[in-house]
Design an enzyme around this catalytic site. Structure first.
Site, PDB file in Angstrom:
ATOM      1  CD  GLU A 222      44.580  38.445  42.729  1.00  0.00           C
ATOM      2  OE1 GLU A 222      43.507  38.891  42.306  1.00  0.00           O
ATOM      3  OE2 GLU A 222      44.706  37.327  43.243  1.00  0.00           O
ATOM      4  CG  HIS A 246      45.446  32.285  36.524  1.00  0.00           C
ATOM      5  ND1 HIS A 246      44.567  31.739  35.637  1.00  0.00           N
ATOM      6  CD2 HIS A 246      44.686  32.780  37.539  1.00  0.00           C
ATOM      7  CE1 HIS A 246      43.323  31.888  36.085  1.00  0.00           C
ATOM      8  NE2 HIS A 246      43.371  32.519  37.242  1.00  0.00           N
ATOM      9  CE  LYS A 337      44.399  43.272  38.867  1.00  0.00           C
ATOM     10  NZ  LYS A 337      44.405  41.845  39.143  1.00  0.00           N
TER      11      LYS A 337
HETATM   12  C1  BG6 Z   1      40.939  34.042  39.457  1.00  0.00           C
HETATM   13  C2  BG6 Z   1      41.152  33.724  40.909  1.00  0.00           C
HETATM   14  O1  BG6 Z   1      41.110  32.887  38.663  1.00  0.00           O
HETATM   15  O2  BG6 Z   1      41.873  35.026  39.043  1.00  0.00           O
HETATM   16  C3  BG6 Z   1      41.036  34.972  41.754  1.00  0.00           C
HETATM   17  O3  BG6 Z   1      40.189  32.764  41.328  1.00  0.00           O
HETATM   18  C4  BG6 Z   1      41.944  36.052  41.240  1.00  0.00           C
HETATM   19  O4  BG6 Z   1      41.321  34.696  43.108  1.00  0.00           O
HETATM   20  C5  BG6 Z   1      41.756  36.258  39.735  1.00  0.00           C
HETATM   21  O5  BG6 Z   1      41.636  37.256  41.937  1.00  0.00           O
HETATM   22  C6  BG6 Z   1      42.801  37.188  39.188  1.00  0.00           C
HETATM   23  O6  BG6 Z   1      42.485  37.501  37.881  1.00  0.00           O
HETATM   24  P1  BG6 Z   1      42.960  38.882  37.237  1.00  0.00           P
HETATM   25  O7  BG6 Z   1      42.515  38.775  35.821  1.00  0.00           O
HETATM   26  O8  BG6 Z   1      42.287  39.974  38.019  1.00  0.00           O
HETATM   27  O9  BG6 Z   1      44.445  38.918  37.399  1.00  0.00           O
END
Ligand code: BG6
Length: 490
Positions: A222, A246, A337
């Site tokens: 990110e 995740h 990202k």
């Molecule tokens: C969330 C986390 O579950 O997922 C965040 O708490 C993170 O910290 C986010 O930024 C990332 O999700 P995505 O869908 O933007 O990759």
């Protein structure tokens, strides 16, 4: 997938913590979008429950404003008019049993007969047990003529013990079939496509094992830092915030055996088997780090040791994956990202071409790009035309934006909320799955919580790929991190 038979009983979608960020940013936009697409059941009513002194009209106004500001959706006036007629608000304190009785009374006076209910916990995690106990003690979890479901946001616990405790509270009142633990990564179109890609094509599965695969990399990088979430993040860190849920979910999709059917339990049984086969994590096979400047974020302790970056190596001790390392890394304030899975294949057993002595053979690899440039790349070697000895790596590429031009990918919550309403739990995490995932990471969490084990926290400059140690970690393995079919360079 098992979905409910259509029935005409009303459905109440009740959001606890309805004045919070998640409701405006994700839940209401997802429900609104499904309403516009005509996919929300006709008889659904959405009830927000929170402490703020709103009435129904103010709640609707707040939701619309939140959707415009946070989700950048400007609704068409007629669409919004139709949607907001389904929106209601009950004011109450999560600690107050009387407020739950008022919620019950509000629902009862809206319907004549039995109505289904879905409870969505969008509150701070410390309130999960509180809400569950109120619902349970007031018999609001009991199913008789209609169903009761509960959707629980992450984080589900802080570690194995707290997750077990939370599961006990949940199971005191709700049967597992009523529980939907959400991990929004499973709702991403491209994450779902991993199973389609693996099990609806015949050409990849035969090579999908230790016989042909050298290693797998899963990167969730990110560019954003912890922003305004310092207080939450400082207690979580990257392992709890990203890796436990995740990244391990993506790993299970890549590594699981094909289930016999595509129903929720068959899929989840296979995912749990992968988690159960994970070898206990070796602390020496991990890099934890924090981006420079993290400690000056509001809500973060002055000398916080919370990692914002982690790279770890895991092994799956089963027949298919014996000896194949899975490298996982995730971090905030990184250079790009991107969420990507790279499967790197072994070199050919014998090179029969007369290649130059210093020739470096590039391995074949397959890259599954989950976001933002969703697609799949396969890299392979080809002969440079006209040259007798020169070869070059080329890509076969699939991009959603080309193959499905004009079709935008739905937000993960759209799919997940509809699945929960329809009773399909395939994309939700089961209790044993969540506990096993915590168990795998216990050594790392203990080290994270105990600075004497972890030692001094390494730092990294924002907008890089993390600390140099993460690169060294891979080079010592004789490998390199890859992004989008390329090695990344700072
Ligand atoms: C969330 C986390 O579950 O997922 C965040 O708490 C993170 O910290 C986010 O930024 C990332 O999700 P995505 O869908 O933007 O990759």
């Amino acid at each position: 997938m098992a979905a409910d038979k259509v029935d005409s009983r009303p459905i109440f979608f009740i959001i606890f913590g309805a004045s919070g960020d998640l409701t405006r940013r994700k839940l209401i936009p997802a429900l609104f979008s499904q309403h516009v697409k005509g996919r929300l059941p006709e008889h659904i009513q959405i009830v927000g429950f929170a402490r703020r002194p709103y009435d129904h009209e103010e709640f609707r106004r707040q939701m619309r404003q939140g959707m415009e500001e946070l989700a950048e959706i400007v609704p068409d006036a007629d669409d919004w008019e139709g949607f907001c007629r389904r929106l209601w608000y009950v004011r109450g304190d999560l600690d107050d049993a009387g407020a739950f009785e008022r919620l019950q009374a509000f629902i009862d006076q809206k319907v004549d007969g039995p109505a289904h209910r879905l409870y969505y916990l969008a509150t701070a995690p410390s309130f999960f047990p509180v809400v569950i106990e109120h619902l349970g003690q007031l018999d609001m979890a009991q199913e008789s003529e209609s169903w009761r479901r509960i959707v629980i946001e992450k984080p589900f616990g802080q570690d194995l013990r707290s997750a077990q405790r939370l599961n006990q509270v949940v199971h005191a009142y709700f049967d597992e079939h009523q529980v939907y633990r959400i991990d929004h990564y499973l709702g991403k179109e491209t994450a779902q496509n991993i199973l389609v890609f693996r099990f609806l094509n015949t050409i990849y599965e035969p090579v999908w094992s230790r016989n042909y695969i050298d290693h797998v990399q899963i990167t969730v990088a990110e560019t954003v830092d912890v922003e305004h979430r310092g207080a939450y993040y400082d207690r979580a860190g990257v392992i709890r915030d990203m890796i436990q849920n995740h990244l391990l979910q993506l790993l299970t999709l890549v590594a699981m055996e094909p289930p016999a059917t595509f129903d929720a339990d068959a899929i989840r049984n296979e995912k749990v088997k992968v988690l159960q086969a994970l070898r206990p994590l070796d602390l020496h096979q991990s890099v934890l780090a924090q981006y420079e400047g993290y400690c000056s974020t509001q809500g973060v302790a002055d000398h916080s040791q919370t990692p914002t970056f982690a790279a770890i190596k895991l092994y799956i001790d089963n027949w298919r994956w014996q000896g194949v390392p899975f490298y996982l890394r995730s971090g905030k304030a990184l250079k790009e990202k991107t969420t990507e899975i790279v499967v790197e294949f072994k070199p050919p057993p014998h090179v029969l071409f007369d290649l130059p002595q210093d020739y470096h053979l590039t391995p074949n690899f397959l890259s599954l790009c989950i976001q933002p440039d969703e697609g799949i790349h396969l890299r392979f070697e080809t002969k440079v035309p006209g040259s007798p000895r020169e070869t070059r790596s080329v890509d076969m590429e699939f991009h959603y934006h080309e193959s499905f031009a004009g079709q935008s990918l739905p937000d993960a919550y759209e799919r997940l909320l509809l699945d929960a309403i329809q009773g399909d739990a395939s994309l939700f995490t089961r209790s044993d799955e969540i506990e096993t995932a915590w168990k795998v990471l216990e050594p790392l969490l203990r080290a994270e919580d105990d600075a004497s084990i972890a030692g001094e926290m390494t730092t990294y400059a924002p907008s890089t790929w993390g600390p140099p140690e993460a690169e060294t970690f891979m080079t010592q393995e004789g490998r390199i991190w890859r992004i989008g079919c390329r090695e990344h360079a700072d």
